[in-house]
Design an enzyme around this catalytic site. Structure first.
Site, PDB file in Angstrom:
ATOM      1  N   LYS A 280       0.841  -1.198   0.000  1.00 36.54           N
ATOM      2  CA  LYS A 280       0.000   0.000   0.000  1.00 36.54           C
ATOM      3  C   LYS A 280       0.877   1.250   0.000  1.00 36.54           C
ATOM      4  CE  LYS A 280      -3.870  -1.877   2.718  1.00 36.54           C
ATOM      5  NZ  LYS A 280      -4.948  -1.676   1.736  1.00 36.54           N
ATOM      6  N   ARG A 354     -10.256 -11.605   2.079  1.00 34.48           N
ATOM      7  CA  ARG A 354     -11.111 -12.665   1.534  1.00 34.48           C
ATOM      8  C   ARG A 354     -10.410 -14.020   1.586  1.00 34.48           C
ATOM      9  NH1 ARG A 354     -11.524  -9.491  -4.027  1.00 34.48           N
ATOM     10  NH2 ARG A 354     -11.159  -7.833  -2.511  1.00 34.48           N
TER      11      ARG A 354
END
Ligand code: BES
Ligand code: MN
Ligand code: ZN
Length: 500
Positions: A280, A354
């Site tokens: 990120k 996920r």
């Protein structure tokens, strides 16, 4: 915070401050006359009179969240009277009262008041009012400045709810609300901690300690068990970190509960999300300490469930790990085999939530869960879709969604249903494996949900994407900036509904 109730007339209560809600009974929602008809929503002529003077001065109109503080109010035993605007009388609901109680706490504690009494407005049924007031007060009493060396630690120590009603019903509402409010704050305390002080191991320690205090079974597993269970998706995320992962399992199995249903609560517990190799940007990355909020939510909910004792079995699973780049980290293009046997092509290592949840959901099914709910700070896309105002909720079963919607009405929390149709699953098909862990640029919250749905398989399932709601970017009059504890109250009401 100590809480009690009093059936003494509010004007007769000897307190540092009496709080009364002021409502506006004028019915001019759609423009026209801008006249207000404010009145104090208290069954007590002395309080109404004291309020009427302030209202006549124009200082208070009943507008939502406005405040006026009166010192030495005539004919009241209280040292102060805080008038708190509650909006239109016609629309006034328990959810508004919950916020007002939080706002009263936050405004008074900043003024060095340490205890006060709040008059339950007769417009709301007594037990509902007491529950909303006490929950809201606990929420308002929380602050996130734990590590300030000049921390003032301003807290309200004692709250009295002034209410005339059946004592047993009021006491029950009060006790329940305390459990729920404290559990929401338990979650917020966990989420507030930075990643160097809330590693997967420490999170698991908190889970164990809490479980022991409230009488839950708690098992904590490490890397060996994760590999033994063939949780390739979870391990794929964990493998890059020096900090060991933790698979936390809490069981609530009360005597007398039926064999079925077994509710499964699965939480994303990423104690820090750097993004991994798909790292990120630096700006805002510090916020990724709250990427374990879904896991902390499930721990807080389990705490309340254990104390409120509904007659239904519940299992909570928290998949805790960091998401780090390193020489051992998974890389884009890698293929992982999930516990269910499905293969996943890793397109972006930052779509890690996920992955851990895929195996958490599969494990919950293996443990016998008949209904699943997961909570996760899963996608930036849900923040684009719904902003900070609503969490996203997804379901593969309309009846289960409706059940959760009833819980939302009780908790006052806001979530909005988004779609998880097969169109979204099609966007995650891989050329080389069964699934990709991302679904392209658009509809990111929905493709992430569609991915999870593959692992819930035919089990009724709900997914709560709390990325935009688990952290308050700004303080509100009723809640501090920082961790919100969203979804704890709704999950508790949802589970209790199964155990009635
Ligand atoms: N933890 C983030 C999602 C998130 C974003 C939480 C903002 C809180 C605030 C999640 O793991 C993530 O990085 N998601 C990616 C997915 C993308 C790579 C498909 C995202 O939303 O950008
Ligand atoms: Mn991520
Ligand atoms: Zn994440």
């Amino acid at each position: 915070m100590k809480t009690n109730f009093s059936s003494t007339a509010p004007s007769e209560i000897d307190t540092e401050c009496l709080v009364a809600v002021v409502l506006d009974r004028a019915d001019n929602d759609r423009g026209g006359k801008d006249k207000t008809e404010a009145f104090a929503a208290v069954n007590d002529p002395a309080v109404q009179e004291a309020a009427a003077e302030v209202i006549a001065s124009g200082e208070v109109t009943g507008k939502s969240l406005e405040t006026a503080l009166v010192h030495k109010p005539a004919r009241l035993k209280a040292k102060r009277l805080l008038l708190l605007g509650g909006g239109k009388a016609k629309k006034f609901a328990a959810a508004d009262l919950r916020k007002l109680a939080g706002a009263a706490v936050r405004s008074l504690k900043a003024k060095s008041v340490r205890s006060f009494a709040l008059a339950a407005p007769p417009e709301i049924p007594a037990a509902d009012a007491v529950k909303a007031i006490v929950e809201g007060a606990f929420v308002g009493n929380f602050d996130s400045d734990t590590y300030k060396s000049d921390r003032k630690d301003q807290k309200i120590d004692a709250l009295t709810v002034a209410v005339q009603a059946d004592q047993a019903a009021v006491q029950k509402a009060l006790d329940e609300a305390r459990v729920i409010g404290e559990s929401q704050n338990f979650t917020r305390d966990l989420v507030n901690e930075p990643s160097n002080r809330m590693t997967p191991t420490i999170l698991a320690e908190h889970a164990k300690k809490m479980a022991q205090e409230v009488g839950l079974k708690c098992e904590v597993y490490g890397a060996d068990k994760i590999k033994e269970l063939k949780m390739g998706a979870f391990w794929g995320v964990a493998q890059g970190s020096d900090e060991p992962p933790a698979l936390i399992v809490l069981r609530y199995e009360p005597a007398g509960a039926p064999e079925k249903p077994v509710l499964g609560l699965v939480g994303k517990g990423i104690t820090f999300d750097t993004g991994g190799i798909s790292i990120k940007p630096a700006e805002g990355m510090e916020k990724m300490k709250y990427d374990m909020a879904g896991g902390a939510t499930m721990l807080g909910a389990m705490r309340a469930i254990a104390l409120l004792k509904p007659k239904v079995k519940v299992i909570a699973i928290v998949c805790a790990t960091e998401n780090m780049p390193s020489g051992k980290a998974q890389k884009p293009g890698d293929i992982q085999t999930a516990m269910s046997g499905k293969t996943i092509e890793i397109i972006n290592t930052d779509a890690e939530g996920r992955l851990v949840l895929a195996d958490g959901l599969c494990y919950a099914r293996q443990l016998g869960c008949t209904h699943l709910v997961d909570a996760a700070t899963l996608t930036g896309a849900v923040v684009v879709a719904l902003g900070y105002a609503n969490a996203g909720i997804f379901a593969n079963d309309d009846a289960l969604y409706e059940r959760f919607a009833k819980a939302l009405a009780k908790s006052g929390e806001k979530m909005w249903r988004l779609p998880v149709g097969d169109e979204y699953l099609d966007m995650t098909r891989s050329n080389i494996a069964d699934l990709m862990n991302t679904g392209g640029r658009w509809g990111g919250a929905c493709t992430a949900a569609a991915f999870l749905k593959e692992f819930a398989e035919d089990t009724p399932w709900l997914h709560l994407d709390i990325a935009g709601t688990a952290w308050m970017e700004e303080q509100k009059p009723w809640i501090a900036k920082g961790p919100s504890g969203i979804a704890v109250r709704s999950l508790v009401e949802f589970v209790r509904d199964f155990g009635q």
